[in-house]
Write a protein that holds these residues in place. Structure first.
Motif, PDB file in Angstrom:
ATOM      1  N   TRP A   1       0.835  -1.210   0.000  1.00  0.00           N
ATOM      2  CA  TRP A   1       0.000   0.000   0.000  1.00  0.00           C
ATOM      3  C   TRP A   1       0.865   1.253   0.000  1.00  0.00           C
ATOM      4  CZ3 TRP A   1      -5.459   0.213   0.054  1.00  0.00           C
ATOM      5  CH2 TRP A   1      -6.075  -1.051   0.046  1.00  0.00           C
ATOM      6  N   TYR A   2       1.587   1.472   1.090  1.00  0.00           N
ATOM      7  CA  TYR A   2       2.304   2.742   1.243  1.00  0.00           C
ATOM      8  C   TYR A   2       3.351   2.961   0.150  1.00  0.00           C
ATOM      9  CZ  TYR A   2       0.194   2.525   5.882  1.00  0.00           C
ATOM     10  OH  TYR A   2      -0.696   2.440   6.913  1.00  0.00           O
ATOM     11  N   ASN A   3       4.119   1.915  -0.143  1.00  0.00           N
ATOM     12  CA  ASN A   3       5.163   2.081  -1.146  1.00  0.00           C
ATOM     13  C   ASN A   3       4.625   1.864  -2.558  1.00  0.00           C
ATOM     14  OD1 ASN A   3       6.496   0.717   1.451  1.00  0.00           O
ATOM     15  ND2 ASN A   3       8.007   2.077   0.505  1.00  0.00           N
ATOM     16  N   HIS A   4       3.834   0.808  -2.680  1.00  0.00           N
ATOM     17  CA  HIS A   4       3.423   0.372  -4.007  1.00  0.00           C
ATOM     18  C   HIS A   4       2.513   1.377  -4.698  1.00  0.00           C
ATOM     19  CE1 HIS A   4       3.485  -3.185  -6.633  1.00  0.00           C
ATOM     20  NE2 HIS A   4       2.316  -2.742  -7.062  1.00  0.00           N
ATOM     21  N   ILE A   5       1.558   1.939  -3.956  1.00  0.00           N
ATOM     22  CA  ILE A   5       0.636   2.847  -4.653  1.00  0.00           C
ATOM     23  C   ILE A   5       0.698   4.296  -4.180  1.00  0.00           C
ATOM     24  CG2 ILE A   5      -0.958   1.020  -5.350  1.00  0.00           C
ATOM     25  CD1 ILE A   5      -2.823   1.840  -3.117  1.00  0.00           C
ATOM     26  N   TRP A   6       1.223   4.577  -2.969  1.00  0.00           N
ATOM     27  CA  TRP A   6       1.176   5.968  -2.504  1.00  0.00           C
ATOM     28  C   TRP A   6       2.497   6.709  -2.611  1.00  0.00           C
ATOM     29  CZ3 TRP A   6      -3.501   6.414  -3.213  1.00  0.00           C
ATOM     30  CH2 TRP A   6      -4.490   5.621  -2.618  1.00  0.00           C
ATOM     31  N   ASP A   7       3.621   6.014  -2.695  1.00  0.00           N
ATOM     32  CA  ASP A   7       4.899   6.702  -2.893  1.00  0.00           C
ATOM     33  C   ASP A   7       4.784   7.525  -4.183  1.00  0.00           C
ATOM     34  OD1 ASP A   7       8.249   5.947  -2.284  1.00  0.00           O
ATOM     35  OD2 ASP A   7       7.634   7.117  -4.010  1.00  0.00           O
ATOM     36  N   SER A   8       5.263   8.763  -4.130  1.00  0.00           N
ATOM     37  CA  SER A   8       5.009   9.659  -5.267  1.00  0.00           C
ATOM     38  C   SER A   8       5.717   9.188  -6.536  1.00  0.00           C
ATOM     39  CB  SER A   8       5.435  11.083  -4.932  1.00  0.00           C
ATOM     40  OG  SER A   8       6.835  11.134  -4.768  1.00  0.00           O
ATOM     41  N   GLU A   9       6.691   8.281  -6.389  1.00  0.00           N
ATOM     42  CA  GLU A   9       7.374   7.830  -7.598  1.00  0.00           C
ATOM     43  C   GLU A   9       6.932   6.447  -8.046  1.00  0.00           C
ATOM     44  OE1 GLU A   9      11.585   8.260  -7.296  1.00  0.00           O
ATOM     45  OE2 GLU A   9      11.411  10.438  -7.246  1.00  0.00           O
TER      46      GLU A   9
END
Lengths: 559, 306
Positions: free
Chosen positions: A465-473
């Motif tokens: 969640w946090y890295n896969h879809i919300w990280d801006s890159e």
């Protein structure tokens, strides 16, 4: 020319003979349908074999390396085992691997494979089967939609980018029972990743020997507790217990999946009520139009079960648009909704009103930190932002892919935002393929405001969640929609490399709190599946990830 | 006659080519593609899929590639959405199911619709006429996605006589065939009635009557045969339509048929499957038309093909 005796009758004859010829010509598949007879016979003769009858949808593929959708994953997870599986609390437990060690730097995972685990043709499952499968699935030639699952492994990203040969993937079989995986950088979620179908083992001789058709019943070789007995496309799939499976023997001996149309929720219900299937399944739930009748029925209402899923529906706000720059506007939109009302009275779906975006089971989530529904406070926020009663706020567009549920949801939102915030919302619905293309394009970036989206965990780990879809890159076009928060990015990137569970949880907790403050997008509800299950079917429990009920926990009482 | 048949079959080739070109163009101007999912596929994976299926080539080359495959290998391509299957297999599996139900439906439609029309016309303005036409109006105006669930509710769920869906045994064919037959039945009844009424006012019918023939004989021997020509025309169109399956009927009864598959393939942008089914539909329509034309000659000896 010839003369017909009597036109009326000959007209009849013509049609009769046409139909008879037609039926004769085509009757072979009907009467010779071996499975209908065989399964009926089996039911009579072998009463000791427990049989379960489930609904399904034609799987696009049964190749674990190519699967990306629930109908495929449903069948694949019954037939295959991976190295590890995540238990209900997201802890990895050994399946294909009996044990593993992680090097101190978090870069090397050494798996010891289970002694006695075999393929359905009797050959042992070896470390080479894993190594070959991973190299095959990461290879651009295979064109797996989940190839990026290999990105954390050494050279994985370079192989995906076609800069290196798939043979250079950081996985090797040290011997038949030892698999050594080297990562590019420490990735605490690697075991969660290793539980997904993309990292299941495959048999090189079978996949190469039969090509695209290796997944047909005649050729497929699997390593799980069930094997494919029959796959009559678009009609049914029959799985039978793999008697040579190393693990505990499941109760269900035979599972028949009747394949329904993709949106065949009404048809599944009819088949269930006619006694042809034992549950309406975990895919579609109960049609909204029938819910009141079922809940009022003294028998059926007792058979209704609800299962939580690791997934959330939300509105994506386009952060490129000036009117969404103000966090007060974003929060006001989220706070103006009444999610319970939306679920129960409008779309009539099971679900849990979502305060935060991350669903239950995802480490770090802080639902209490997110703004609560409050119409008055929402109005105040709009006024503070300079738009009292919506004055001066531009008309915005809410886009969704065409479906009855999405339309109801959109209309409810339109009405609610008008009533409470004075915002005028224009609705725009698109056919699903058009919508999915639109949201990746410049049309959305430049002119789009809000669209309805969802995310379901691939594996129950905060990284997904946090890295896969919300990280801006990570995937800027689709999910974060140009939302940027450098502090958030820093926290989740740090958490990615963190191997200590407590510190990792702390980092994600901070990230979730930041997200709650910044309120980039509007959570709607966490997915739940409402389903009918016959009282004699025991142990039918669809998991949170994926939404698949494992046959190995089911049993059928005499009925 | 043989020359005529050969000519009619040969004319299919340019028809196919025209349909292929038009359909190909339509697919490529429609937005959306086969690899878009709710859960987005990474751009690299999408590029690789395009490469694997030749979708990265220039359009004119894709246009020719498919034609080459069809003409040299009789290969209608792979299915984008079914990894282990190709278009020919899918059509071979699904078309017979739809055709079987369509044939049965047409049998019911002709068997009930034509007599209904005859009764109506020969008892013009009577109660029987009104009743028949009421049935016909019902058949034309109530859609199959309404009739289907009602039939399921009555015969599968309440009475439990027939299965609610699927296509295993002959019993599974009945409800869908009945549902599918209502519309053609109603149209045939109205067409028969209209056409027969017209013929019944013709001079030669008056002559037959004045000879003292019984009315039933007048209708059977003199009127109906001529009245059937427009009915056969309509029947042909209806036959072609029901043979390739109805999306609604196949969805309501959960039948794996070609009509439902076609619509599913539009949603998933499975171009080769769409093309295959479109060409199949073209062929069915063309062949049914040929069949209808041959029937004219049989019904009206003045029509000859040479």
């Amino acid at each position: 020319m010839y003369r017909a005796p009597a036109p009326v009758r000959s007209g009849y004859l013509l049609v009769v003979s046409m139909v008879v010829v037609g039926l004769l010509a085509s009757s072979a598949p009907v009467s010779a349908s071996p499975t209908g007879l065989a399964s009926a016979g089996a039911r009579v003769q072998q009463t000791s074999v427990q049989e379960v009858r489930l609904p399904g949808i034609e799987p696009p593929t049964l190749d674990p390396g190519l699967a990306q959708d629930i109908p495929s994953i449903d069948i694949i997870t019954q037939m295959f085992d991976g190295l590890v599986a995540l238990d209900g609390s997201a802890n990895p437990t050994g399946v294909g691997a009996s044990s593993w060690t992680i090097s101190a730097d978090g870069l090397t995972y050494t798996f010891t494979l289970r002694q006695g685990a075999t393929w359905s043709d009797g050959k042992p499952v070896t470390a080479q089967d894993y190594a070959w499968a991973w190299k095959r699935n990461v290879s651009p030639v295979t064109a797996s939609p989940y190839a990026n699952a290999f990105a954390p492994i050494k050279n994985g990203q370079a192989i995906i980018d076609e800069k290196l040969d798939p043979e250079q993937l950081g996985v090797q079989a040290a011997d038949d029972r030892t698999l050594v995986v080297t990562l590019e950088r420490p990735a605490s979620f690697f075991l969660a990743l290793a539980s997904t179908v993309t990292l299941y083992p495959l048999r090189q001789d079978v996949v190469e020997g039969y090509g695209d058709r290796w997944t047909e019943a005649a050729s497929i070789v699997t390593n799980g507790p069930y094997r494919l007995k029959e796959w009559q496309h678009d009609t049914r799939i029959v799985l039978e217990r793999n008697e040579s499976y190393w693990g505990p023997k499941p109760s269900i001996g035979l599972a028949t999946y009747t394949l329904f149309p993709e949106d065949g929720v009404e048809q599944m219900l009819a088949a269930y009520e006619a006694g042809e299937i034992d549950t309406t399944g975990s895919a579609s739930g109960i049609p909204a139009s029938q819910l009141d009748r079922i809940m009022a029925d003294p028998v059926l209402s007792q058979q209704v079960k609800t299962f939580k899923q690791s997934g959330t529906y939300f509105f994506i706000l386009n952060h490129r648009r000036p009117h969404f720059q103000d966090v007060r506007v974003r929060k006001a939109i989220g706070m103006a909704l009444n999610r319970r009302e939306l679920l129960d009275d409008v779309i009539k779906q099971a679900g849990e009103p979502a305060a935060g975006i991350q669903p239950e089971g995802i480490l770090g989530r802080q639902p209490a930190a997110w703004p609560k529904e409050d119409a008055a406070a929402a109005q105040q926020l709009m006024a503070d932002a300079g738009y009292p009663n919506g004055t001066g706020f531009p008309e915005i567009t809410l886009t969704f892919s065409t479906s009855a549920t999405n339309r109801l949801l959109a209309e409810y939102t339109q009405q609610r935002l008008k009533e409470i915030l004075g915002i005028t919302v224009r609705l725009e619905s698109m056919e699903s393929a058009v919508f999915l293309r639109w949201r990746r394009g410049t049309e959305w970036e430049q002119r789009g405001d809000i669209y309805r989206a969802s995310w379901f965990s691939d594996y129950e780990d905060p990284e997904n969640w946090y890295n896969h879809i919300w990280d801006s890159e990570s995937d800027p076009g689709v999910y974060n929609a140009a939302w940027q928060n450098a502090q958030f990015d820093g926290l989740v990137r740090q958490a990615l490399a963190e191997t200590d569970l407590a510190r990792r949880t702390a980092l994600y907790t901070q990230a979730d709190q930041l997200m709650a403050q910044d309120y980039p997008h509007v959570p709607l509800y966490h997915e739940e599946v409402r389903s009918l299950v016959k009282p004699y079917l025991k142990g039918y429990v669809p998991g949170r990830v994926p939404a698949v009920a494992p046959l190995r926990t089911m049993s059928v009482d005499p009925h | 006659m043989t020359r005529y048949l050969v000519r009619r079959v040969l004319i299919l080739l340019p028809v196919w080519l025209a349909v292929y070109t038009l359909t190909f163009t339509l697919y490529h101007v429609t937005p959306g593609g086969p690899w878009d999912r709710e859960k987005p596929v990474p751009p690299q994976a999408m590029a690789q899929l395009n490469q694997k299926y030749g979708l990265d080539r220039p359009l004119w080359q894709q246009y020719l590639d498919y034609l080459a495959g069809v003409f040299t290998r009789f290969d209608f391509g792979p299915s984008y959405s079914r990894q282990s299957r190709n278009v020919s297999e899918i059509i071979t599996d699904l078309f017979p199911v739809s055709a079987r139900i369509g044939m049965l439906a047409m049998f019911l439609a002709v068997g009930l619709g034509v007599p209904l029309g005859v009764v109506s016309a020969s008892n013009h303005h009577s109660i029987a006429d009104r009743a028949s036409m009421l049935i016909a109006v019902f058949g034309v105006s109530v859609p199959s996605f309404v009739v289907g669930p009602i039939l399921i509710w009555i015969f599968a769920l309440s009475l439990a006589w027939l299965p609610p869906g699927g296509i295993d045994t002959w019993r599974h064919h009945l409800l869908p065939a009945i549902t599918l037959s209502l519309f053609p039945m109603a149209l045939l009844a109205r067409a028969t009635r209209a056409s027969l009424l017209e013929v019944l006012s013709a001079d030669y019918v008056r002559t037959a009557r004045s000879k003292g023939l019984r009315e039933a004989l007048v209708i059977r021997r003199h009127a109906l045969r001529n009245a059937l020509i427009p009915v056969v025309t309509i029947g042909g169109i209806l036959l072609a339509e029901v043979l390739v399956g109805s999306f609604y009927v196949e969805t309501v009864f959960a039948i794996p048929g070609i009509g439902r598959y076609f619509v599913t393939s539009v949603t998933s942008r499975d171009y080769p499957v769409l093309m295959g089914i479109t060409l199949l539909m073209t062929t069915v329509v063309a062949l049914v038309n040929l069949f209808v034309d041959l029937t004219y000659a049989y019904l009206d000896p003045r029509i000859r093909y040479g």
